[in-house]
Write a protein that holds these residues in place. Structure first.
Motif, mmCIF file in Angstrom:
data_model
loop_
_atom_site.group_PDB
_atom_site.id
_atom_site.type_symbol
_atom_site.label_atom_id
_atom_site.label_comp_id
_atom_site.label_asym_id
_atom_site.label_seq_id
_atom_site.Cartn_x
_atom_site.Cartn_y
_atom_site.Cartn_z
ATOM 1 N N ASN A 67 0.812 -1.232 0.000
ATOM 2 C CA ASN A 67 0.000 0.000 0.000
ATOM 3 C C ASN A 67 0.842 1.277 0.000
ATOM 4 O O ASN A 67 0.327 2.353 -0.304
ATOM 5 C CB ASN A 67 -0.947 -0.001 1.212
ATOM 6 N N ARG A 68 2.137 1.135 0.352
ATOM 7 C CA ARG A 68 3.056 2.285 0.286
ATOM 8 C C ARG A 68 3.971 2.191 -0.939
ATOM 9 O O ARG A 68 4.978 2.889 -1.041
ATOM 10 C CB ARG A 68 3.967 2.325 1.526
ATOM 11 N N GLY A 69 3.667 1.270 -1.841
ATOM 12 C CA GLY A 69 4.481 1.147 -3.059
ATOM 13 C C GLY A 69 5.726 0.299 -2.891
ATOM 14 O O GLY A 69 6.610 0.301 -3.747
ATOM 15 N N ASP A 70 5.787 -0.467 -1.779
ATOM 16 C CA ASP A 70 6.939 -1.341 -1.547
ATOM 17 C C ASP A 70 6.568 -2.771 -1.961
ATOM 18 O O ASP A 70 5.900 -3.492 -1.229
ATOM 19 C CB ASP A 70 7.319 -1.264 -0.062
ATOM 20 N N ILE A 71 7.021 -3.162 -3.164
ATOM 21 C CA ILE A 71 6.617 -4.467 -3.722
ATOM 22 C C ILE A 71 7.348 -5.646 -3.065
ATOM 23 O O ILE A 71 6.938 -6.797 -3.217
ATOM 24 C CB ILE A 71 6.855 -4.517 -5.255
ATOM 25 N N MET A 72 8.434 -5.364 -2.321
ATOM 26 C CA MET A 72 9.257 -6.451 -1.791
ATOM 27 C C MET A 72 8.591 -7.230 -0.650
ATOM 28 O O MET A 72 8.961 -8.369 -0.385
ATOM 29 C CB MET A 72 10.629 -5.928 -1.332
ATOM 30 N N GLY A 73 7.611 -6.602 0.010
ATOM 31 C CA GLY A 73 6.894 -7.310 1.075
ATOM 32 C C GLY A 73 6.294 -8.597 0.539
ATOM 33 O O GLY A 73 6.435 -9.671 1.148
ATOM 34 N N TYR A 74 5.644 -8.504 -0.612
ATOM 35 C CA TYR A 74 5.093 -9.723 -1.223
ATOM 36 C C TYR A 74 6.177 -10.585 -1.870
ATOM 37 O O TYR A 74 6.217 -11.797 -1.661
ATOM 38 C CB TYR A 74 4.016 -9.384 -2.264
ATOM 39 N N ILE A 75 7.063 -9.941 -2.624
ATOM 40 C CA ILE A 75 8.050 -10.751 -3.358
ATOM 41 C C ILE A 75 8.860 -11.645 -2.410
ATOM 42 O O ILE A 75 9.146 -12.798 -2.722
ATOM 43 C CB ILE A 75 8.933 -9.843 -4.241
ATOM 44 N N ASN A 76 9.160 -11.118 -1.224
ATOM 45 C CA ASN A 76 9.934 -11.909 -0.248
ATOM 46 C C ASN A 76 9.198 -13.133 0.290
ATOM 47 O O ASN A 76 9.829 -14.042 0.819
ATOM 48 C CB ASN A 76 10.333 -11.031 0.950
ATOM 49 N N ILE A 77 7.878 -13.130 0.191
ATOM 50 C CA ILE A 77 7.167 -14.324 0.703
ATOM 51 C C ILE A 77 6.536 -15.145 -0.437
ATOM 52 O O ILE A 77 5.703 -16.014 -0.196
ATOM 53 C CB ILE A 77 6.109 -13.973 1.786
ATOM 54 N N TYR A 78 6.928 -14.870 -1.689
ATOM 55 C CA TYR A 78 6.482 -15.706 -2.802
ATOM 56 C C TYR A 78 7.458 -16.868 -2.999
ATOM 57 O O TYR A 78 8.681 -16.677 -2.952
ATOM 58 C CB TYR A 78 6.421 -14.898 -4.107
ATOM 59 N N ALA A 79 6.917 -18.049 -3.253
ATOM 60 C CA ALA A 79 7.761 -19.202 -3.578
ATOM 61 C C ALA A 79 8.187 -19.111 -5.044
ATOM 62 O O ALA A 79 7.550 -18.421 -5.841
ATOM 63 C CB ALA A 79 6.988 -20.491 -3.327
ATOM 64 N N GLU A 80 9.253 -19.828 -5.387
ATOM 65 C CA GLU A 80 9.754 -19.834 -6.777
ATOM 66 C C GLU A 80 8.675 -20.280 -7.766
ATOM 67 O O GLU A 80 8.603 -19.788 -8.881
ATOM 68 C CB GLU A 80 10.950 -20.797 -6.902
ATOM 69 N N ASP A 81 7.824 -21.224 -7.331
ATOM 70 C CA ASP A 81 6.833 -21.802 -8.253
ATOM 71 C C ASP A 81 5.458 -21.140 -8.127
ATOM 72 O O ASP A 81 4.437 -21.739 -8.475
ATOM 73 C CB ASP A 81 6.720 -23.320 -8.038
ATOM 74 N N ILE A 82 5.433 -19.887 -7.660
ATOM 75 C CA ILE A 82 4.139 -19.202 -7.504
ATOM 76 C C ILE A 82 3.386 -19.111 -8.839
ATOM 77 O O ILE A 82 3.984 -18.910 -9.895
ATOM 78 C CB ILE A 82 4.308 -17.783 -6.899
ATOM 79 N N VAL A 83 2.068 -19.271 -8.750
ATOM 80 C CA VAL A 83 1.190 -18.996 -9.904
ATOM 81 C C VAL A 83 0.271 -17.847 -9.502
ATOM 82 O O VAL A 83 -0.082 -17.711 -8.327
ATOM 83 C CB VAL A 83 0.381 -20.233 -10.345
ATOM 84 N N TYR A 84 -0.131 -17.030 -10.490
ATOM 85 C CA TYR A 84 -0.728 -15.732 -10.165
ATOM 86 C C TYR A 84 -1.820 -15.322 -11.154
ATOM 87 O O TYR A 84 -1.650 -15.454 -12.374
ATOM 88 C CB TYR A 84 0.410 -14.701 -10.184
ATOM 89 N N PHE A 85 -2.931 -14.828 -10.610
ATOM 90 C CA PHE A 85 -3.999 -14.221 -11.423
ATOM 91 C C PHE A 85 -4.320 -12.830 -10.888
ATOM 92 O O PHE A 85 -4.407 -12.636 -9.667
ATOM 93 C CB PHE A 85 -5.313 -14.998 -11.306
ATOM 94 N N ASP A 86 -4.538 -11.865 -11.771
ATOM 95 C CA ASP A 86 -5.203 -10.614 -11.411
ATOM 96 C C ASP A 86 -6.040 -10.173 -12.604
ATOM 97 O O ASP A 86 -5.945 -10.787 -13.676
ATOM 98 C CB ASP A 86 -4.196 -9.550 -10.909
ATOM 99 N N PRO A 87 -6.880 -9.133 -12.461
ATOM 100 C CA PRO A 87 -7.804 -8.799 -13.562
ATOM 101 C C PRO A 87 -7.138 -8.073 -14.741
ATOM 102 O O PRO A 87 -7.802 -7.744 -15.702
ATOM 103 C CB PRO A 87 -8.823 -7.850 -12.898
ATOM 104 N N MET A 88 -5.816 -7.819 -14.639
ATOM 105 C CA MET A 88 -5.142 -7.074 -15.701
ATOM 106 C C MET A 88 -4.390 -7.973 -16.681
ATOM 107 O O MET A 88 -3.877 -7.491 -17.692
ATOM 108 C CB MET A 88 -4.150 -6.079 -15.077
ATOM 109 N N ILE A 89 -4.284 -9.258 -16.389
ATOM 110 C CA ILE A 89 -3.459 -10.117 -17.257
ATOM 111 C C ILE A 89 -4.314 -11.102 -18.064
ATOM 112 O O ILE A 89 -5.412 -11.459 -17.674
ATOM 113 C CB ILE A 89 -2.368 -10.879 -16.445
ATOM 114 N N ASP A 90 -3.766 -11.502 -19.227
ATOM 115 C CA ASP A 90 -4.484 -12.346 -20.191
ATOM 116 C C ASP A 90 -4.635 -13.797 -19.749
ATOM 117 O O ASP A 90 -5.534 -14.502 -20.204
ATOM 118 C CB ASP A 90 -3.693 -12.406 -21.513
ATOM 119 N N LYS A 91 -3.682 -14.237 -18.932
ATOM 120 C CA LYS A 91 -3.560 -15.671 -18.638
ATOM 121 C C LYS A 91 -2.816 -15.811 -17.313
ATOM 122 O O LYS A 91 -2.103 -14.879 -16.925
ATOM 123 C CB LYS A 91 -2.725 -16.299 -19.783
ATOM 124 N N ARG A 92 -2.954 -16.935 -16.643
ATOM 125 C CA ARG A 92 -2.208 -17.177 -15.409
ATOM 126 C C ARG A 92 -0.710 -16.915 -15.630
ATOM 127 O O ARG A 92 -0.177 -17.288 -16.684
ATOM 128 C CB ARG A 92 -2.400 -18.634 -14.984
#
Lengths: 148, 148
Positions: free
Chosen positions: B40-65
């Motif tokens: 929420n403060r623009g610091d993306i590393m909070g999430y990146i640090n707790i993502y596993a190497e094999d993470i899969v991801y969906f959001d409403p802005m992307i075409d495909k997983r």
């Protein structure tokens, strides 16, 4: 010699793990495809039969997460016998699993009459006491919805 | 006597199970809230640090997983330092867990300037070899998007 033995054990463990994961993956994708094929003909019971009592659910039509099989079964009744999907493609299904829980993700393209729907989907499966996989979390969303 | 003993064992087991699940639940919700506050403060590393190497991801802005930490880290760069959420409410977070995997679901209301966003979110956490919880699946979607 010790190193060789260690490497062999690691390889056997890894192969056994991969083998087990492949089997879980195949089983879960088959469960999902079977429920989906029934859904596409308006048969809501394919999914309801593999939902756990404590299922939580999201789709783009509801205001808030829906909790529990009772509510979800009630909600699904509106579609009973009213779905006639003519084309359906599950795109790139992937399963990430541990022994008794697994997450299945895929994109889905489905066609009903003149409408084409593109979906993101996340299903979380958990093994129940009878050793059957049941869905405990479903999340359907539209791919790139154009906001008004 | 035997029945009493059986009931006591069942109750102790159940209490231990509930206690363990409550602790997992608290730990996971804290992890998510901490990452979200940084986001929420623009610091993306909070999430990146707790993502596993094999993470899969969906959001409403992307075409495909989207698959894998490398791609997701690259994708997140566009938001680095550019997010200024002024209000954020995690609504009714719920964790369903087994020993080494857990699914967290919640709704989220966030405000940035004049915009109010309502989200559905599913996060799947898995324990890694070092006994830390890492996210292996993220699914963000809009609540009731109005299609054009």
């Amino acid at each position: 010699m010790k190193t060789l033995l260690f490497i062999s054990i690691v390889m056997i463990t890894h192969t056994a793990y991969s083998q087990e994961n492949m089997e879980i993956s195949k089983e879960i994708i088959t469960l999902e495809k079977t429920a989906l094929e029934r859904w596409n003909r308006g048969d809501i019971m394919g999914y309801i039969n593999i939902y756990a009592e404590d299922i939580v659910y999201f789709d783009p039509m509801i205001d808030k997460r829906m909790d529990g099989l009772n509510k979800l079964s009630e909600y699904y009744k509106q579609w009973e016998g009213k779905i006639h999907i003519t084309e359906c493609e599950m795109i790139d299904p992937k399963v990430q699993a541990v022994d008794n829980m697994a997450v299945l993700t895929f994109n889905l393209r489905s066609v009903e009459g003149m409408h084409v729907y593109n979906w993101n989907c996340t299903e979380v499966y958990r093994k129940d006491e009878g050793n059957s996989w049941k869905i405990i979390q479903t999340h359907w969303s539209y791919v790139k919805p154009s906001l008004k």
